[in-house]
Design an enzyme around this catalytic site. Structure first.
Site, short mmCIF file in Angstrom:
data_model
loop_
_atom_site.label_atom_id
_atom_site.label_comp_id
_atom_site.label_asym_id
_atom_site.label_seq_id
_atom_site.Cartn_x
_atom_site.Cartn_y
_atom_site.Cartn_z
N ARG A 8 0.82 -1.21 0.00
CA ARG A 8 0.00 0.00 0.00
C ARG A 8 0.85 1.25 0.00
O ARG A 8 0.50 2.26 -0.67
CB ARG A 8 -0.95 -0.02 1.21
CG ARG A 8 -1.82 1.21 1.37
CD ARG A 8 -2.48 1.66 0.08
NE ARG A 8 -3.19 0.61 -0.63
CZ ARG A 8 -3.56 0.69 -1.90
NH1 ARG A 8 -3.27 1.76 -2.62
NH2 ARG A 8 -4.21 -0.31 -2.47
N LYS A 16 -0.42 25.33 -4.00
CA LYS A 16 -1.57 24.60 -3.45
C LYS A 16 -1.26 23.11 -3.48
O LYS A 16 -1.81 22.34 -4.27
CB LYS A 16 -2.83 24.95 -4.23
CG LYS A 16 -3.24 26.41 -4.09
CD LYS A 16 -4.46 26.75 -4.93
CE LYS A 16 -4.82 28.22 -4.79
NZ LYS A 16 -5.97 28.59 -5.65
N LYS A 43 1.15 39.73 -4.04
CA LYS A 43 -0.22 39.34 -4.35
C LYS A 43 -1.22 40.35 -3.80
O LYS A 43 -0.84 41.35 -3.20
CB LYS A 43 -0.48 37.93 -3.81
CG LYS A 43 0.33 36.87 -4.53
CD LYS A 43 0.13 35.49 -3.95
CE LYS A 43 -1.29 34.99 -4.12
NZ LYS A 43 -1.63 34.76 -5.56
N GLU A 71 0.79 40.86 -8.83
CA GLU A 71 -0.57 40.47 -9.22
C GLU A 71 -1.44 41.71 -9.44
O GLU A 71 -1.41 42.64 -8.63
CB GLU A 71 -1.19 39.59 -8.13
CG GLU A 71 -2.63 39.19 -8.40
CD GLU A 71 -3.23 38.33 -7.30
OE1 GLU A 71 -4.46 38.38 -7.11
OE2 GLU A 71 -2.45 37.63 -6.61
N ASP A 106 -5.19 38.28 -12.60
CA ASP A 106 -6.06 37.45 -11.77
C ASP A 106 -7.51 37.49 -12.23
O ASP A 106 -8.12 38.56 -12.31
CB ASP A 106 -5.97 37.92 -10.31
CG ASP A 106 -6.77 37.03 -9.37
OD1 ASP A 106 -6.68 35.81 -9.49
OD2 ASP A 106 -7.48 37.60 -8.51
#
Length: 303
Positions: A110, A144, A176, A217, A238
């Site tokens: 596994r 992410k 950002k 951004e 964005d």
């Protein structure tokens, strides 16, 4: 040639990350005990052979983890690969063969499949996005990622034909929306890039500062027009629809043609075609890692 984020490779740093994850995986499965199912049913000296085979089609990633699992867990197994990371695989294809102690094989099954299935799922989804993109746009991942798995997951993105965005906060400057919101009372958008460059030179020297990409951004054409004269390396656009992205590209071509544009937000397999066709150089897709589903691989006994 524009500067690029450093790409993840199968290097000692990635191997070290992988070893930590392998040890944690076995601790989760065995704690300070053992695999009671296997030791109660299989003789200690039993020998066997099994293939890892694809149950679905995709792009392979994670094969290089298997020898590390064998080494880190001190398994009495021999791994013979038949496919390599980055290969296209079809349902029924044999990825490779494991031969040796049956107890070790069953106990590690596994863990081996979890690594390879997860990474192959990311590579497979990345390949779908890369194939759906048009024009000159390259497909990038994001931060992410699964905590602890970042380098492995970004490696899988590369196996699928994608490109790595910054590995971590240390790797580049990326101003950002929340940075800009905080800074709005103290400086204008036009001041962001010069201030960052001045700070980097003071901290790292000219050579060190030159290695750090600066990305800013924006979420409107008005903001883009304000940032372009300061010429950051990249401007992230964005959540702009394709028709606005095309206007952004025209503005960039007129005011600062050396600046690369990155589209982000609202990118999926249905929208990446028109987004990438707008003329931007980069499209970043968080779903490459956070939205990938493990590809189905299984263990088939031979003896």
């Amino acid at each position: 040639m524009p500067k690029e984020y450093r790409q993840v490779s199968w290097d000692p740093q990635l191997v070290d990350d992988c070893r930590y994850l392998i040890r944690l995986a076995f601790r989760e499965d065995l704690d300070n005990e053992q695999d009671w199912s296997t030791v109660s049913l299989v003789a200690a000296d039993a020998q066997g052979s099994a293939d890892i085979a694809a149950r679905d089609s995709g792009t392979l990633a994670g094969v290089q983890v298997i020898p590390l699992i064998i080494e880190e867990a001190e398994l009495d197994l021999v791994w013979t690969p038949q496919k390599q990371d980055g290969d296209s695989i079809q349902c029924g294809d044999v990825i490779g063969n494991l031969q040796g102690n049956v107890r070790d094989l069953l106990t590690s099954e596994r863990t081996i499949l979890n690594f390879v299935c997860r990474l192959t799922g990311i590579a497979t989804l990345t390949r779908r996005y890369v194939d759906a993109a048009t024009g000159q746009a390259r497909v990038y991942d994001t931060r992410k990622t699964t905590p602890g798995w970042r380098r492995l997951e970004k490696y899988a993105v590369q196996c699928g034909g994608g490109v790595n965005h910054r590995v971590g906060l240390y790797a580049a400057v990326m101003a950002k929306d929340n940075h800009l919101a905080w800074s709005a009372t103290q400086r204008t958008l036009a001041d962001i890039t010069p201030q960052v460059r001045e700070f980097l030179v003071a901290q790292l020297g000219e050579a060190g500062a030159a290695e750090k990409l600066i990305e800013v951004e924006v979420d409107s054409l008005q903001q883009l027009e304000a940032v372009l004269p300061s010429q950051p390396d990249i401007i992230l656009l964005d959540n702009m629809p394709p028709e606005v992205l095309r206007q952004a590209v025209e503005m960039r071509n007129r005011l600062a043609p050396q600046v690369e544009l990155e589209a982000s937000g609202g990118v999926n397999l249905q929208t990446i075609g028109p987004i990438s066709a707008s003329g931007v150089e980069r499209v970043s897709v968080g779903a490459l890692t956070h939205g990938a589903v493990s590809l189905d691989l299984g263990l088939d006994w031979k003896s």
